[in-house]
Structure formats: structure tokens, C-alpha cells
Scaffold this motif. Sequence first.
Motif, PDB file in Angstrom:
ATOM      1  N   ARG A  66     -17.821   3.697  42.481  1.00  0.00           N
ATOM      2  CA  ARG A  66     -19.157   3.560  41.890  1.00  0.00           C
ATOM      3  C   ARG A  66     -19.179   2.386  40.918  1.00  0.00           C
ATOM      4  O   ARG A  66     -18.277   2.202  40.097  1.00  0.00           O
ATOM      5  CB  ARG A  66     -19.564   4.843  41.175  1.00  0.00           C
ATOM      6  CG  ARG A  66     -20.951   4.762  40.544  1.00  0.00           C
ATOM      7  CD  ARG A  66     -21.437   6.108  40.056  1.00  0.00           C
ATOM      8  NE  ARG A  66     -22.780   6.019  39.492  1.00  0.00           N
ATOM      9  CZ  ARG A  66     -23.542   7.064  39.165  1.00  0.00           C
ATOM     10  NH1 ARG A  66     -23.082   8.295  39.361  1.00  0.00           N
ATOM     11  NH2 ARG A  66     -24.746   6.892  38.658  1.00  0.00           N
ATOM     12  N   GLU A  78     -26.245   1.695  43.077  1.00  0.00           N
ATOM     13  CA  GLU A  78     -26.395   1.999  41.653  1.00  0.00           C
ATOM     14  C   GLU A  78     -27.727   1.473  41.124  1.00  0.00           C
ATOM     15  O   GLU A  78     -28.414   2.156  40.348  1.00  0.00           O
ATOM     16  CB  GLU A  78     -25.239   1.381  40.869  1.00  0.00           C
ATOM     17  CG  GLU A  78     -25.299   1.595  39.368  1.00  0.00           C
ATOM     18  CD  GLU A  78     -24.883   2.991  38.926  1.00  0.00           C
ATOM     19  OE1 GLU A  78     -24.877   3.253  37.709  1.00  0.00           O
ATOM     20  OE2 GLU A  78     -24.574   3.830  39.795  1.00  0.00           O
ATOM     21  N   ASN A 124     -20.831   1.352  37.890  1.00  0.00           N
ATOM     22  CA  ASN A 124     -21.655   1.895  36.812  1.00  0.00           C
ATOM     23  C   ASN A 124     -22.392   0.773  36.085  1.00  0.00           C
ATOM     24  O   ASN A 124     -21.775  -0.135  35.519  1.00  0.00           O
ATOM     25  CB  ASN A 124     -20.787   2.674  35.824  1.00  0.00           C
ATOM     26  CG  ASN A 124     -20.314   3.995  36.391  1.00  0.00           C
ATOM     27  OD1 ASN A 124     -21.124   4.881  36.664  1.00  0.00           O
ATOM     28  ND2 ASN A 124     -19.020   4.124  36.616  1.00  0.00           N
ATOM     29  N   TRP A 170     -30.392   3.820  42.155  1.00  0.00           N
ATOM     30  CA  TRP A 170     -30.407   5.057  41.361  1.00  0.00           C
ATOM     31  C   TRP A 170     -30.977   4.833  39.972  1.00  0.00           C
ATOM     32  O   TRP A 170     -31.640   5.712  39.412  1.00  0.00           O
ATOM     33  CB  TRP A 170     -29.000   5.664  41.282  1.00  0.00           C
ATOM     34  CG  TRP A 170     -29.014   7.068  41.787  1.00  0.00           C
ATOM     35  CD1 TRP A 170     -29.017   8.213  41.049  1.00  0.00           C
ATOM     36  CD2 TRP A 170     -29.067   7.485  43.161  1.00  0.00           C
ATOM     37  NE1 TRP A 170     -29.078   9.312  41.875  1.00  0.00           N
ATOM     38  CE2 TRP A 170     -29.104   8.885  43.177  1.00  0.00           C
ATOM     39  CE3 TRP A 170     -29.087   6.797  44.374  1.00  0.00           C
ATOM     40  CZ2 TRP A 170     -29.150   9.623  44.356  1.00  0.00           C
ATOM     41  CZ3 TRP A 170     -29.138   7.512  45.541  1.00  0.00           C
ATOM     42  CH2 TRP A 170     -29.166   8.911  45.523  1.00  0.00           C
ATOM     43  N   ASN A 171     -30.760   3.655  39.422  1.00  0.00           N
ATOM     44  CA  ASN A 171     -31.347   3.358  38.120  1.00  0.00           C
ATOM     45  C   ASN A 171     -32.868   3.270  38.203  1.00  0.00           C
ATOM     46  O   ASN A 171     -33.569   3.667  37.267  1.00  0.00           O
ATOM     47  CB  ASN A 171     -30.756   2.053  37.567  1.00  0.00           C
ATOM     48  CG  ASN A 171     -29.338   2.231  37.083  1.00  0.00           C
ATOM     49  OD1 ASN A 171     -28.878   3.344  36.862  1.00  0.00           O
ATOM     50  ND2 ASN A 171     -28.616   1.123  36.920  1.00  0.00           N
ATOM     51  N   TYR A 186     -23.239  10.660  43.594  1.00  0.00           N
ATOM     52  CA  TYR A 186     -24.670  10.819  43.309  1.00  0.00           C
ATOM     53  C   TYR A 186     -25.210  12.195  43.695  1.00  0.00           C
ATOM     54  O   TYR A 186     -26.411  12.448  43.549  1.00  0.00           O
ATOM     55  CB  TYR A 186     -25.472   9.715  44.015  1.00  0.00           C
ATOM     56  CG  TYR A 186     -25.112   8.332  43.528  1.00  0.00           C
ATOM     57  CD1 TYR A 186     -25.716   7.799  42.393  1.00  0.00           C
ATOM     58  CD2 TYR A 186     -24.166   7.563  44.191  1.00  0.00           C
ATOM     59  CE1 TYR A 186     -25.382   6.523  41.938  1.00  0.00           C
ATOM     60  CE2 TYR A 186     -23.825   6.292  43.751  1.00  0.00           C
ATOM     61  CZ  TYR A 186     -24.433   5.783  42.619  1.00  0.00           C
ATOM     62  OH  TYR A 186     -24.101   4.520  42.167  1.00  0.00           O
TER      63      TYR A 186
END
Length: 403
Positions: free
Chosen positions: A180, A148, A182, A151-152, A20
Motif C-alpha cells: 500500500r 490510494e 500511504n 480511496w482518498n 482496503y
Amino acid sequence: MTSEQLKVGEAIIDLLSREYGVDVVFGIPGVHNIELYRGLHRSGVKAISPRHEQGAGFMADGWSIVTGKPGICVLISGPGLTNVLTPIAQAYHDSRPMLVIASTTPTDALGKSFGPLHDLPDQAAVARSVCAFSETVTDPLMLPELIERAWNVFTSARPRPVHIAIPMDVLAQTCAPFVRKNIAATKPVAHDSDVTKALEITNSSQTPVIIAGGGSIDASKEIIALAELLDAPVLLTGNAKGVMPSNHPLCAGNCLVFGRVQKDIESADLVIVVGTELSDTDLYNDGRALQFGGKVVRIDIDPDQINRRTTPTVGIVGDAAQTITKLSHGINARQASQGAHRAEQWRDHARAKTSDTFTQWLEVIEHWLPDNAIVALDSTQLGYSAHWWLPALHSRSWLAPYG
């Protein structure tokens, strides 16, 4: 622990750095979160430690404003989290990305009121009302998915803080480096039918006005292009200061607080509202929502925001830059006429209304302020006047509390 294994705290920092791009964290190391600090030297992540966790939170918030990256806090359990609640709430109010990773009570004592040091009945619940989500992790395998997901939120939705609480014993467990997780996420894209409706009323307007908020902070080029196509003055909320340079003829600046300006907006035949709550903080008019007399096109990445405080003629859910680009492609360009004059009138009105007590200070600061300045100010009378008086030539150059 084998050479390929890490402590969970190390693995978190390793994942953030490797996948990231995290290179700075803010917090105070202690016995309760030492595992998060253990791997910093290996990852190359820089740790900045204030004298109080509240400082860490405000540093992380300021970092996110200036860099556009999420601010990362690494904190101890209990008071580490409660001390940072004010800056978390500030980031929540102003829609900025902040990842707060904090230790919490050991797993065998979670929620049991045994009275261990720094015990809270439910640490995640304490932060939940001012976060996009707040979770307690008892299984390390949950962490890649939660990071994740955070971060989205930061990159594909209305950015808000996220808090992840991890029991001390979980942080000390060993694990393989995290992979990670995804999870596909994209910003909402404006529906063509909504853009078509917006174009019909935009191209027929005579006195358009644009109000740009913090949701347009990365849409400077697009806001300027739209304003020039329409010959429309642009009013900025506090979180959008600098999105249109203060020296642009169509920039009316941050003068939404003035009654005369609000009346002019309400009499315009079209107002395009981009990425703003139209909040009390920006209007400062005893909580009165603007009563638009003309048509309203509202653009926001948050679908829940579209009908708050006003019912737009056309509401468009989408990213500010992408949506304005689509809209601009269908606009009939018009010759410059009254747009710059309207903006100048509002700027002059704001200056004329500024107290003589403050103008002497503001004039000196303005004279010596370099073009590339980053300005930080607090809630003071002089600071309030600075919002509309001092220039800002770039977005992400103005740090002020609006929550």
C-alpha cells in the motif's frame, strides 16, 4: 512466476482485499479481464455477476449507498466500460464512491487505431467527464498510488467514481504483491473564524430552517442535535432521506419540490444548507434557484460547491458531521416553539397535493412497510410521490435515482 509472485490482476484484488477491506466486486468475467478474477478465490472476495455490465454498475452504486463502502466494478475493455457509463454518471451526479477497474487494449495497440477487439481511441478519456479521475496504467508500479488516490477521494473529499484502465498484457504480467502506498489525506476542517461568523447569525435568528443533502448522509446524529437546539424544521433532499427519521417532529421530509414550501424557505430569516447542490432535481421548479430572503449558512466538503446557485452569508468548507458538531457547541439552545408545527404544515401540504391516483397505493405500502426497510424505486410518477409520502427511519435506506 515464483510462489511469491502474482499476476498483476491478482495483485490488484489482493491489495484491495488486504489493505482496503474490499470483500465484494461486481462485474462479468471474460477473456479480457480474467486476470482480475484469477485471485478471487484466494482473497476471499465475493464476485457478483449480473447479465449486463450496466447491472454491475447499478449494483455497485446501490452497495455504496447501503454500506457506505465504495462499490467495486471489474470489467472487460471497450463495451464493458461503455455499458457501465450510465451508473457511473449516476454515482458522479449523486456523489457516491465507485471504483471501476477495467481492462483495455494491449499496450502496443493503445491509441493506434489498429482495430483490435473492443478498441477505443482512449478508454480513460471516455469516462473522464463523470469521474473524479480516469487513468490508463501501463506500468504496474503506478497501481498502488492510483488506488490510494482513489480511496482518498472516497473518504476525504466529495466522493465520486474513479476509473482505472489496464491493458490486457499489463494485467497478465507478474509482480510481487503490492505494498500500500500511504498518502496522507484528511477531510477539510472548518475554519474557526467561519464557525464564529455562522454562530453570530444563527444565535440571532428567529425562524431558522435546515436543508440537509446527501453530504450529510453520515451526520444523522449531528443534524438531529442541531435541529433540536434551534427548534428548526429540517427539509431533506432525496439523497438525505432518512438522515432525520420521518417520525421526528422536526422532520419536514422530502417536500422541497412544492412551491409553498420554497416560498416559506425563502422568507425564513436563516437557512442552514448542509451538503446539497440545491439541484433542479430536488426543487423541480423549472431551474429556478432559491431566492433566499434571509441569511444563509452553507456547509459543504466541496469548496467549489459553496457559491453555486446561491451566495451564502457564511460559507464553511468542511465535513458535515465535524462542522455541525463545532457549530452546535456554540449555539444557544432554545425552547421548542414553532419548529414542529412548521414541519407538520409542510408535510401536510405535500400529502394534500398528492394525486388521489397514487394515495391509495402509497397508503397500503406505508401500512406494510417495516421500520428497517430498504426502499428502491425508479423514476415513475408513483415513485416521485413516494419520496415525500413514504417514511424512512434510517439513513442509507433509500435508493432512488436523482441524476
